[in-house]
Design a protein around this motif. Sequence first.
Motif, PDB file in Angstrom:
ATOM      1  N   ALA A 197      19.150  43.304  16.053  1.00 13.28           N
ATOM      2  CA  ALA A 197      19.406  43.670  15.615  1.00 13.28           C
ATOM      3  C   ALA A 197      20.435  43.012  14.773  1.00 13.28           C
ATOM      4  N   LEU A 198      20.854  41.387  16.317  1.00 16.36           N
ATOM      5  CA  LEU A 198      21.947  40.371  15.679  1.00 16.36           C
ATOM      6  C   LEU A 198      20.888  39.478  14.159  1.00 16.36           C
ATOM      7  N   ASP A 199      22.292  39.300  13.151  1.00 14.60           N
ATOM      8  CA  ASP A 199      21.644  38.400  12.153  1.00 14.60           C
ATOM      9  C   ASP A 199      21.500  37.526  13.226  1.00 14.60           C
ATOM     10  N   LYS A 200      20.425  35.852  12.423  1.00 13.50           N
ATOM     11  CA  LYS A 200      20.042  35.156  13.128  1.00 13.50           C
ATOM     12  C   LYS A 200      20.915  33.851  13.305  1.00 13.50           C
ATOM     13  N   SER A 201      22.416  33.653  13.102  1.00 14.09           N
ATOM     14  CA  SER A 201      23.259  32.620  13.537  1.00 14.09           C
ATOM     15  C   SER A 201      23.929  33.134  14.549  1.00 14.09           C
ATOM     16  N   VAL A 202      23.899  34.924  14.941  1.00 14.80           N
ATOM     17  CA  VAL A 202      24.858  35.252  16.503  1.00 14.80           C
ATOM     18  C   VAL A 202      23.092  35.122  16.831  1.00 14.80           C
ATOM     19  N   GLU A 203      21.767  35.504  16.842  1.00 15.27           N
ATOM     20  CA  GLU A 203      20.893  35.645  17.389  1.00 15.27           C
ATOM     21  C   GLU A 203      20.418  34.675  18.072  1.00 15.27           C
ATOM     22  N   ALA A 204      20.956  33.385  17.405  1.00 12.27           N
ATOM     23  CA  ALA A 204      20.829  32.484  18.187  1.00 12.27           C
ATOM     24  C   ALA A 204      21.785  31.651  19.435  1.00 12.27           C
ATOM     25  N   GLN A 205      23.135  31.530  19.123  1.00 13.35           N
ATOM     26  CA  GLN A 205      24.053  32.075  20.009  1.00 13.35           C
ATOM     27  C   GLN A 205      23.670  32.578  21.258  1.00 13.35           C
ATOM     28  N   VAL A 206      22.966  34.197  21.540  1.00 14.95           N
ATOM     29  CA  VAL A 206      23.217  34.554  22.478  1.00 14.95           C
ATOM     30  C   VAL A 206      21.983  34.640  23.109  1.00 14.95           C
ATOM     31  N   LEU A 207      21.170  33.889  22.091  1.00 14.19           N
ATOM     32  CA  LEU A 207      19.981  32.759  22.480  1.00 14.19           C
ATOM     33  C   LEU A 207      20.756  32.251  24.227  1.00 14.19           C
ATOM     34  N   ASN A 208      21.021  31.339  23.388  1.00 11.92           N
ATOM     35  CA  ASN A 208      21.601  29.909  23.964  1.00 11.92           C
ATOM     36  C   ASN A 208      21.853  30.718  25.511  1.00 11.92           C
ATOM     37  N   MET A 209      23.160  31.532  25.181  1.00 11.56           N
ATOM     38  CA  MET A 209      23.581  31.748  26.276  1.00 11.56           C
ATOM     39  C   MET A 209      23.347  32.341  27.363  1.00 11.56           C
ATOM     40  N   LEU A 210      21.813  33.578  27.411  1.00 10.83           N
ATOM     41  CA  LEU A 210      20.972  33.732  28.025  1.00 10.83           C
ATOM     42  C   LEU A 210      20.635  32.830  28.233  1.00 10.83           C
ATOM     43  N   VAL A 211      20.211  31.962  28.436  1.00 11.92           N
ATOM     44  CA  VAL A 211      19.594  30.510  28.895  1.00 11.92           C
ATOM     45  C   VAL A 211      20.895  29.805  30.023  1.00 11.92           C
ATOM     46  N   ASP A 212      21.925  29.524  29.210  1.00 13.96           N
ATOM     47  CA  ASP A 212      23.246  29.334  30.391  1.00 13.96           C
ATOM     48  C   ASP A 212      23.068  30.165  31.899  1.00 13.96           C
ATOM     49  N   LEU A 213      23.271  31.807  31.453  1.00 12.50           N
ATOM     50  CA  LEU A 213      23.433  32.301  32.414  1.00 12.50           C
ATOM     51  C   LEU A 213      22.396  32.970  33.359  1.00 12.50           C
ATOM     52  N   LYS A 214      20.892  32.397  32.822  1.00  7.65           N
ATOM     53  CA  LYS A 214      19.917  32.772  33.941  1.00  7.65           C
ATOM     54  C   LYS A 214      20.092  31.481  34.700  1.00  7.65           C
TER      55      LYS A 214
END
Length: 344
Positions: A197-214
């Motif tokens: 449900a996120l726009d692409k710029s925000v989606e990319a930020q959240v995906l990178n955050m998920l990688v870091d949190l993992k």
Amino acid sequence: MDAALPIADRGGPAQPLLLAKDLRKHFPVGGGLLGRGRKVVRAVDDLSLSVAKGETLGVVGESGCGKSTVARLLIRLIRPDKGTMVLDGDPVDEPHGISVSELRRQVQMVFQDSYASLNPRLTIGETLAFSPRAHGVSAAESRARALDLLAKVGLDPESYAERYPHELSGGQRQRVNIARALALRPRLVILDEAVSALDKSVEAQVLNMLVDLKGEFGLTYVFISHDLNVVQYLSDRVLVMYLGKIVELGPVEAIYGNPLHPYTHALLSARPSMDPRKRTREAPIQGDPPNPIDPPSGCRFRTRCPFAEDVCAAREPLLAETSAQSVACHMRQPGSGHSKAEAA
């Protein structure tokens, strides 16, 4: 057990973190006199999977294939009609296993709708501290954990802890939902269309955050999405579902580099290309998915498959291992009787 302490890795790295076997979930639909002859929607049919410690398992498929039902079964938001689950060697919800409450302490979920997932009457700080408090963590520790998690997901605690959900953007609310999922220090996080449900710029930020949190928290992910590019970026293995069943499963490089099932190939062919010379001129998959109340006999994809033969209607293909991945297709099983199959 102190809820503030992380759960120990009891079975070692070789033991799957989560193992599900023969999960089945059918939803009854109206019809039949006094309930007799009532039909069911076959949302998930005898599905088995394992999730290794530290990996990201991507789950893809068309809408209605059963992805979200699988997620809800794994966290026991709904109970399976049949099948068993084991969390790091402990049976789930059995006389000598762990309870559903303990399962949900170690397995958390992030949903697609970021606003509906939050209580509009609680501040963000109260929301993040609620679960630890409910599991016996002190008020001071719960508050400290909430503020720390806000910082971990890229939100300034001083600015956001006292805000309410309606004061945040969709991307900020989803960051809060991810932080809340981590508040109990789980081992496995299930993300059900968490960035769709996120726009692409925000989606990319959240995906990178998920990688870091993992990496920081030593997490394991089950990542459910219809976006094949996002799944490719985040996943170690990919599970492809069609009409309640697994049709292909394997490492992300094998699935994307050499798809063996016609359905997987069609899904990948449907991805938009930035190269105008590779423009799609006809639909990779013809027709609509069959009715899950009355699925086709044999292979459920056969009604849309260009390679379907008599054997596809007569027998259901089993999920069998090949050199790199597992696939449920008669063409890939030697001696199956399909004209494209190798001899046994």
